[in-house]
Design an enzyme around this catalytic site. Structure first.
Site, mmCIF file in Angstrom:
data_model
loop_
_atom_site.group_PDB
_atom_site.id
_atom_site.type_symbol
_atom_site.label_atom_id
_atom_site.label_comp_id
_atom_site.label_asym_id
_atom_site.label_seq_id
_atom_site.Cartn_x
_atom_site.Cartn_y
_atom_site.Cartn_z
ATOM 1 C CE LYS A 197 -3.589 2.456 2.481
ATOM 2 N NZ LYS A 197 -4.609 2.407 3.534
ATOM 3 N NE ARG A 207 -5.636 9.545 3.249
ATOM 4 C CZ ARG A 207 -4.324 9.751 3.125
ATOM 5 N NH1 ARG A 207 -3.846 10.990 3.117
ATOM 6 N NH2 ARG A 207 -3.495 8.721 3.015
ATOM 7 C CE LYS A 219 -3.550 7.901 6.785
ATOM 8 N NZ LYS A 219 -4.698 6.978 6.624
ATOM 9 C CD GLU A 235 6.001 -4.136 3.689
ATOM 10 O OE1 GLU A 235 5.371 -5.038 4.267
ATOM 11 O OE2 GLU A 235 6.390 -3.114 4.267
ATOM 12 C CE LYS A 250 -6.126 1.837 -0.446
ATOM 13 N NZ LYS A 250 -6.704 1.824 0.861
ATOM 14 C CB SER A 276 -11.430 7.240 -3.528
ATOM 15 O OG SER A 276 -10.207 7.688 -2.966
ATOM 16 C CE1 TYR A 315 -14.969 3.216 -2.800
ATOM 17 C CE2 TYR A 315 -12.973 3.486 -4.106
ATOM 18 C CZ TYR A 315 -13.605 3.383 -2.878
ATOM 19 O OH TYR A 315 -12.856 3.434 -1.734
#
Ligand code: PBG
Length: 328
Positions: A197, A207, A219, A235, A250, A276, A315
């Protein structure tokens, strides 16, 4: 004049032959539909930066899941939007079985036992800091966060989740969540790890939807640097060894190389989150008449699958399902 015995265009000469030699195709069962939950009754609020996507109160969410099922969308991931008075530093509300999120998971499962129900295991929707981890003196503390996530995962499994989705990027959380689930008797609850991610600009509309932006800083100390490719394989390797059932990349579209790397390196299913901002870009351009929205949507989804993702969190799930149903 000259001879051209090899002509790839022969395989493109009609729709029938194009379909015959098609390498990748999308199915409704590839999709997971992300849905947003809010407090209250009879609420269905459109998210302004994500036209066609709504925040639902519990009752309306159940109606929406029924309509998803009707068109073949049988997997969903649910994200909660909580009012500020439910938030604290330790994300305590995430463990409340009578609270909005866990009680809704249970009700979804009661009403739709055959839906595949995925959760979000992360602190940010419940945290006054808006971070995916426990914050102390401005730092995100890994191991305390992992403990909280493990408790959250068990609470979600108890509520009826089929798949736990840790979306936080703390070190070691998949293994600790797996152990906690197993010790609590939830050996059948799956983990879809957000393995790679990235610290991405494409999460903006999400968000907004949850009012979950970090209250300070960014982040980047836990989400990955978009410049890195080998690190994603590392990872994912760790998550596989720690017991993940599905590995996720992602965002999706700017990270097709990562999807392909994971597909080529690991034997378990690969998922990608068409996030998004990726949705918003297609919607905005198509609303302006700059691109054909439906075709762009299907091309994006197809590319993600072609790169190697069997599972696509998107979505567009409902719209794409309708598109596939029409056979366009
Ligand atoms: C946070 C979380 C994010 C998304 C899912 N879970 C955003 C973030 O990391 O800040 C983004 C999803 C999207 O943009 O569609 N736990």
């Amino acid at each position: 004049m000259f001879e051209l015995p090899i002509r790839p265009r022969r395989n493109r000469k009609s729709e029938a032959i194009r379909n015959l030699v098609e390498e990748t195709s999308l199915k409704v069962s590839d999709f997971i539909f992300p849905m947003f939950l809010i407090e209250g009754d009879n609420k269905k609020n459109e998210i302004s930066s994500m036209p066609g996507i709504f925040r639902f109160s519990k009752d309306k969410l159940l109606d929406e899941i029924a309509s998803c099922k009707d068109i073949g969308v049988k997997s969903i991931v649910l994200f909660p939007s909580l009012s500020d008075n439910k938030k604290d530093k330790l994300a305590t509300e995430s463990l409340n079985q009578d609270g909005l999120y866990l009680s809704t998971l249970a009700e979804v499962k009661r009403n739709f036992p055959d839906i595949c129900l995925m959760t979000d295991a992360a602190m940010d929707p419940y945290s006054t800091d808006g971070h995916d981890g426990f914050v102390e003196n401005g730092e995100i503390i890994n191991d305390i966060t992992v403990e909280i996530l493990a408790k959250m995962a068990v609470a979600q499994a108890k509520a009826g989740a089929d798949i736990i989705g840790p979306s936080d990027m703390m070190d070691g959380r998949v293994g600790v969540i797996r152990q906690a689930l197993d010790h609590a008797g939830y050996t059948n609850t799956s983990i879809m790890s957000y393995s790679a991610k990235y610290a991405s600009a494409f999460y903006g509309p999400f968000r907004d939807a949850l009012d979950s932006a970090p209250r300070f800083g960014d982040k980047k100390t836990y989400q990955m640097n978009p410049a890195n490719r080998k690190e994603a394989v590392w990872e994912a390797q760790l998550d596989l060894e720690e017991g993940a059932d599905i590995l996720m990349v992602k965002p999706a579209l700017a990270y097709l190389d990562i999807i392909s790397d994971l597909k080529n390196n690991f034997p378990i299913p690969i998922a990608a989150y068409n996030v998004s901002g990726e949705y918003a870009m297609v919607k905005a351009a198509s609303a302006n008449g700059w691109i054909e929205g439906d075709r762009a949507m299907m091309e994006c989804l197809l590319s993600i699958k072609r790169a190697g993702a069997k599972v696509i969190l998107t979505y567009f799930a409902k719209e794409a399902a309708q598109f596939l149903q029409k056979g366009l």
